[in-house]
Scaffold this active site. Structure first.
Site, mmCIF file in Angstrom:
data_model
loop_
_atom_site.group_PDB
_atom_site.id
_atom_site.type_symbol
_atom_site.label_atom_id
_atom_site.label_comp_id
_atom_site.label_asym_id
_atom_site.label_seq_id
_atom_site.Cartn_x
_atom_site.Cartn_y
_atom_site.Cartn_z
ATOM 1 N N ILE A 182 0.851 -1.196 0.000
ATOM 2 C CA ILE A 182 0.000 0.000 0.000
ATOM 3 C C ILE A 182 0.887 1.246 0.000
ATOM 4 O O ILE A 182 2.092 1.147 0.286
ATOM 5 C CB ILE A 182 -0.917 0.055 1.246
ATOM 6 C CG1 ILE A 182 -0.070 -0.005 2.549
ATOM 7 C CG2 ILE A 182 -1.937 -1.082 1.232
ATOM 8 C CD1 ILE A 182 -0.877 0.309 3.813
ATOM 9 N N ASP A 185 1.273 8.201 1.112
ATOM 10 C CA ASP A 185 2.301 9.212 0.852
ATOM 11 C C ASP A 185 2.072 10.505 1.643
ATOM 12 O O ASP A 185 0.946 11.003 1.729
ATOM 13 C CB ASP A 185 2.336 9.553 -0.652
ATOM 14 C CG ASP A 185 2.785 8.375 -1.515
ATOM 15 O OD1 ASP A 185 3.264 7.372 -0.951
ATOM 16 O OD2 ASP A 185 2.664 8.470 -2.747
ATOM 17 N N TYR A 244 7.196 4.307 2.546
ATOM 18 C CA TYR A 244 7.168 3.333 1.442
ATOM 19 C C TYR A 244 8.599 2.977 0.994
ATOM 20 O O TYR A 244 8.928 1.796 0.810
ATOM 21 C CB TYR A 244 6.382 3.954 0.285
ATOM 22 C CG TYR A 244 6.125 3.049 -0.891
ATOM 23 C CD1 TYR A 244 5.036 2.184 -0.909
ATOM 24 C CD2 TYR A 244 6.941 3.096 -2.020
ATOM 25 C CE1 TYR A 244 4.773 1.373 -2.010
ATOM 26 C CE2 TYR A 244 6.697 2.300 -3.123
ATOM 27 C CZ TYR A 244 5.608 1.432 -3.116
ATOM 28 O OH TYR A 244 5.354 0.634 -4.212
ATOM 29 N N GLY A 275 9.227 0.372 -11.745
ATOM 30 C CA GLY A 275 9.114 1.835 -11.688
ATOM 31 C C GLY A 275 7.644 2.174 -11.562
ATOM 32 O O GLY A 275 6.899 1.504 -10.839
HETATM 33 N N1 CAA Z 1 10.429 17.047 -5.452
HETATM 34 C C1 CAA Z 1 10.615 18.242 -4.886
HETATM 35 N N2 CAA Z 1 9.631 18.998 -4.408
HETATM 36 C C2 CAA Z 1 8.391 18.517 -4.502
HETATM 37 C C3 CAA Z 1 8.107 17.267 -5.071
HETATM 38 C C4 CAA Z 1 9.189 16.542 -5.565
HETATM 39 N N3 CAA Z 1 9.024 15.328 -6.147
HETATM 40 N N4 CAA Z 1 6.778 17.046 -5.013
HETATM 41 C C5 CAA Z 1 6.239 18.133 -4.414
HETATM 42 N N5 CAA Z 1 7.222 19.008 -4.116
HETATM 43 C C6 CAA Z 1 7.073 20.307 -3.490
HETATM 44 C C7 CAA Z 1 5.915 21.045 -4.135
HETATM 45 O O1 CAA Z 1 6.405 21.744 -5.272
HETATM 46 C C8 CAA Z 1 5.487 21.985 -3.036
HETATM 47 O O2 CAA Z 1 6.374 23.086 -2.975
HETATM 48 P P1 CAA Z 1 5.815 24.514 -2.550
HETATM 49 O O3 CAA Z 1 5.333 24.363 -1.150
HETATM 50 O O4 CAA Z 1 7.028 25.355 -2.699
HETATM 51 O O5 CAA Z 1 4.732 24.816 -3.537
HETATM 52 C C9 CAA Z 1 5.739 21.142 -1.753
HETATM 53 O O6 CAA Z 1 6.700 20.123 -2.127
HETATM 54 C C10 CAA Z 1 4.505 20.486 -1.262
HETATM 55 O O7 CAA Z 1 3.974 19.727 -2.342
HETATM 56 P P2 CAA Z 1 2.460 19.240 -2.319
HETATM 57 O O8 CAA Z 1 1.548 20.456 -2.351
HETATM 58 O O9 CAA Z 1 2.270 18.217 -3.376
HETATM 59 O O10 CAA Z 1 2.379 18.632 -0.876
HETATM 60 P P3 CAA Z 1 1.301 17.705 -0.331
HETATM 61 O O11 CAA Z 1 1.568 17.537 1.111
HETATM 62 O O12 CAA Z 1 -0.055 18.102 -0.761
HETATM 63 O O13 CAA Z 1 1.587 16.291 -1.092
HETATM 64 C C11 CAA Z 1 2.762 14.348 -1.650
HETATM 65 C C12 CAA Z 1 2.819 15.704 -0.936
HETATM 66 C C13 CAA Z 1 1.598 13.540 -1.066
HETATM 67 C C14 CAA Z 1 4.063 13.633 -1.380
HETATM 68 C C15 CAA Z 1 2.515 14.534 -3.160
HETATM 69 O O14 CAA Z 1 3.501 15.390 -3.638
HETATM 70 C C16 CAA Z 1 2.551 13.268 -3.909
HETATM 71 O O15 CAA Z 1 1.574 12.526 -3.959
HETATM 72 N N6 CAA Z 1 3.705 12.976 -4.511
HETATM 73 C C17 CAA Z 1 3.879 11.715 -5.279
HETATM 74 C C18 CAA Z 1 4.710 10.763 -4.458
HETATM 75 C C19 CAA Z 1 4.943 9.551 -5.276
HETATM 76 O O16 CAA Z 1 5.720 9.559 -6.222
HETATM 77 N N7 CAA Z 1 4.287 8.410 -4.912
HETATM 78 C C20 CAA Z 1 4.428 7.215 -5.671
HETATM 79 C C21 CAA Z 1 3.159 6.433 -5.575
HETATM 80 S S1 CAA Z 1 3.157 5.035 -6.660
HETATM 81 C C22 CAA Z 1 4.226 3.994 -5.960
HETATM 82 O O17 CAA Z 1 4.756 4.177 -4.908
HETATM 83 C C23 CAA Z 1 4.547 2.732 -6.765
HETATM 84 C C24 CAA Z 1 5.969 2.594 -6.956
HETATM 85 O O18 CAA Z 1 6.540 1.663 -6.423
HETATM 86 C C25 CAA Z 1 6.690 3.478 -7.866
#
Ligand code: CAA
Length: 337
Positions: A182, A185, A244, A275
Site C-alpha cells: 500500500i 504518501d 514506502y 518503476g
Molecule cells: N520534489 C521536490 N519537491 C516537490 C516534489 C518533488 N518530487 N513534489 C512536491 N514538491 C514540493 C511542491 O512543489 C510543493 O512546494 P511549494 O510548497 O514550494 O509549492 C511542496 O513540495 C509540497 O507539495 P504538495 O503540495 O504536493 O504537498 P502535499 O503535502 O499536498 O503532497 C505528496 C505531498 C503527497 C508527497 C505529493 O507530492 C505526492 O503525492 N507525490 C507523489 C509521491 C509519489 O511519487 N508516490 C508514488 C506512488 S506510486 C508507488 O509508490 C509505486 C511505486 O513503487 C513506484
C-alpha cells in the site's frame, strides 16, 4: 567288478551290498553335492548384493530428505537444450502463492504464472472480499482457475494459519510472490505514525510473516522461488515516501540476506523493482505530480503490469536457478544506479 570281487560280494550280507552300492554311487557323483553347494552360495551372494543395493538406495533417499545435497553444476538440471515453446511453457510447475494477488501487478502475475502451468492461490484482505469474488469470476471467464485465500499478511498468526491450511490442502508452495503493498504518501513533517506503521506492516512485515511460515516447507522439498515486489523508490527514494521507500528498501536487504541463507537449498530469493506502473496505485497520484514523474522516465511512459509479470515469470521458472539475491529493475530507465 573282477571275478574275485564278484565271489566276495556273493558272501556279503544283504545290507553290506546296499552300502557298497551307495559308496560306489557317492564316489561317482560326488561333484553333484559340490555343484549344489556352489549354486546355493552363489544364490546367497546375489540376494545379499541386491539387499545391499536396496539399503544403499534407501540410505541415499533418507540423506537427501534430511540433509539435502549442496547444488553443484553437476547435479543441477541442464535446461540449455530446451527449445520448444511447449517445454518452456511448463517450467513454472507446482503451486504459486501471490499475496495481494488481486491488485494491479498481482493480477498480471497470477495470469502469467497460470499460463506457465502453475496452480495459483491469490490472497486478499477481508475488506476486499466482494471484489475478490468478482475478480475470481473474471479469471474463470478467461479460462484461468485461481484459488483465493483471505489473509491479513501483516498479521503473523494469520500467516501461520494460512501456511498450515495451504500446505495441508495443496501439499506445497513452490513459488511465493510477496506482492501485497500500500502507499500512504506524505512528507515526513506531515506523516502520521499510523501511516508509517501501516506501510511498514503491510509492505515489509508481511514479507517476513509469509516467508517465515512457508520457508521450512521449501527447505524440506529442496526447491523454491521467492520473488519480492520492491520498487524503484526503494532503490532511489522518493519525495513523500519515507515510509514506502523504507519498506521497499527493507525488502531488498531481506531478500539479499535470505538468498545467502538458502542458496545451497535449491531456493532462490530475488526482488523485482518496478518503476511507475499503470495501476490504481499510480493513478491515485495527483495528475500534475504524475505528469511530472512521467516526464522524467526515459521510456516516456508508465510500465504495463504485464511487463512486470513477465520478469516475475522468469524468476519463478526453473531456468532462473542461478539468479539469487538480486534486484531486477523494470523502470523504463528512471533509475540506473
Ligand atoms: N520534489 C521536490 N519537491 C516537490 C516534489 C518533488 N518530487 N513534489 C512536491 N514538491 C514540493 C511542491 O512543489 C510543493 O512546494 P511549494 O510548497 O514550494 O509549492 C511542496 O513540495 C509540497 O507539495 P504538495 O503540495 O504536493 O504537498 P502535499 O503535502 O499536498 O503532497 C505528496 C505531498 C503527497 C508527497 C505529493 O507530492 C505526492 O503525492 N507525490 C507523489 C509521491 C509519489 O511519487 N508516490 C508514488 C506512488 S506510486 C508507488 O509508490 C509505486 C511505486 O513503487 C513506484
Amino acid at each position: 567288478m573282477s571275478s574275485e570281487n564278484k565271489t566276495l560280494a556273493m558272501h556279503l550280507p544283504p545290507g553290506m551290498k546296499d552300502l557298497e552300492k551307495f559308496q560306489e554311487l557317492t564316489l561317482k557323483n560326488w561333484h553333484y553335492s559340490v555343484d549344489n553347494a556352489f549354486n546355493s552360495i552363489s544364490h546367497f551372494l546375489k540376494l545379499s548384493n541386491s539387499t545391499i543395493g536396496s539399503l544403499n538406495r534407501m540410505q541415499k533417499e533418507n540423506l537427501n530428505t534430511y540433509f539435502p545435497a549442496r547444488r553443484t553444476s553437476e547435479n543441477v538440471e541442464d535446461t540449455s537444450s530446451r527449445n520448444s515453446s511447449e517445454e518452456l511453457k511448463s517450467v513454472t510447475t507446482g503451486v504459486a502463492l501471490i499475496t495481494g494477488g488481486i491488485g494491479g501487478i498481482g493480477t498480471a502475475v497470477c495470469k502469467r504464472l497460470a499460463r506457465d502451468n502453475a496452480r495459483i492461490i491469490a490472497t486478499y484482505i477481508k475488506f476486499e472480499k466482494e471484489n475478490a469474488l468478482i475478480w475470481q469470476e473474471e479469471r474463470q471467464k478467461e479460462g484461468l482457475q485461481v484459488d483465493l485465500y483471505e489473509c491479513d499478511v501483516s498479521d503473523f498468526d494469520a500467516c501461520k494459519k494460512m501456511a498450515g491450511v495451504i500446505e495441508n490442502e495443496a501439499g506445497r508452495i513452490d513459488v511465493l510472490v510477496n506482492c501485497a503493498g500500500i502507499t500512504r504518501d506524505a512528507m515526513l513533517k506531515k506523516l502520521e505514525q499510523e501511516n508509517w506503521d501501516a506501510v511498514i506492516d503491510t509492505n515489509l512485515d508481511s514479507v517476513f510473516n509469509v516467508s517465515r511460515n512457508f520457508i521450512n516447507g521449501m527447505i524440506n522439498r529442496n526447491y523454491g522461488r521467492i520473488i519480492n515486489i520492491s520498487s524503484v523508490n526503494g532503490q532511489k527514494g522518493q519525495f513523500g515516501q519515507t515510509n514506502y521507500s523504507s519498506a521497499k528498501a527493507g525488502m531488498i536487504g531481506f531478500s539479499r540476506s535470505l538468498a545467502i541463507e538458502l542458496a545451497d537449498k535449491g531456493i532462490t530469493v530475488n526482488c523485482v523493482c518496478p518503476g511507475y506502473v499503470g495501476t490504481s496505485m499510480v493513478e491515485a497520484i495527483p495528475e500534475n505530480v504524475k505528469q511530472a514523474i512521467i516526464s522524467q522516465i526515459p521510456c516516456g511512459r508508465l510500465a504495463t503490469p504485464a511487463e512486470i509479470a513477465d520478469a516475475v515469470g522468469f524468476l519463478a521458472s526453473r531456468e532462473s536457478a542461478y539468479i539469487t539475491g538480486t534486484e531486477l529493475a523494470i523502470n523504463g530507465g528512471l533509475f540506473t544506479g
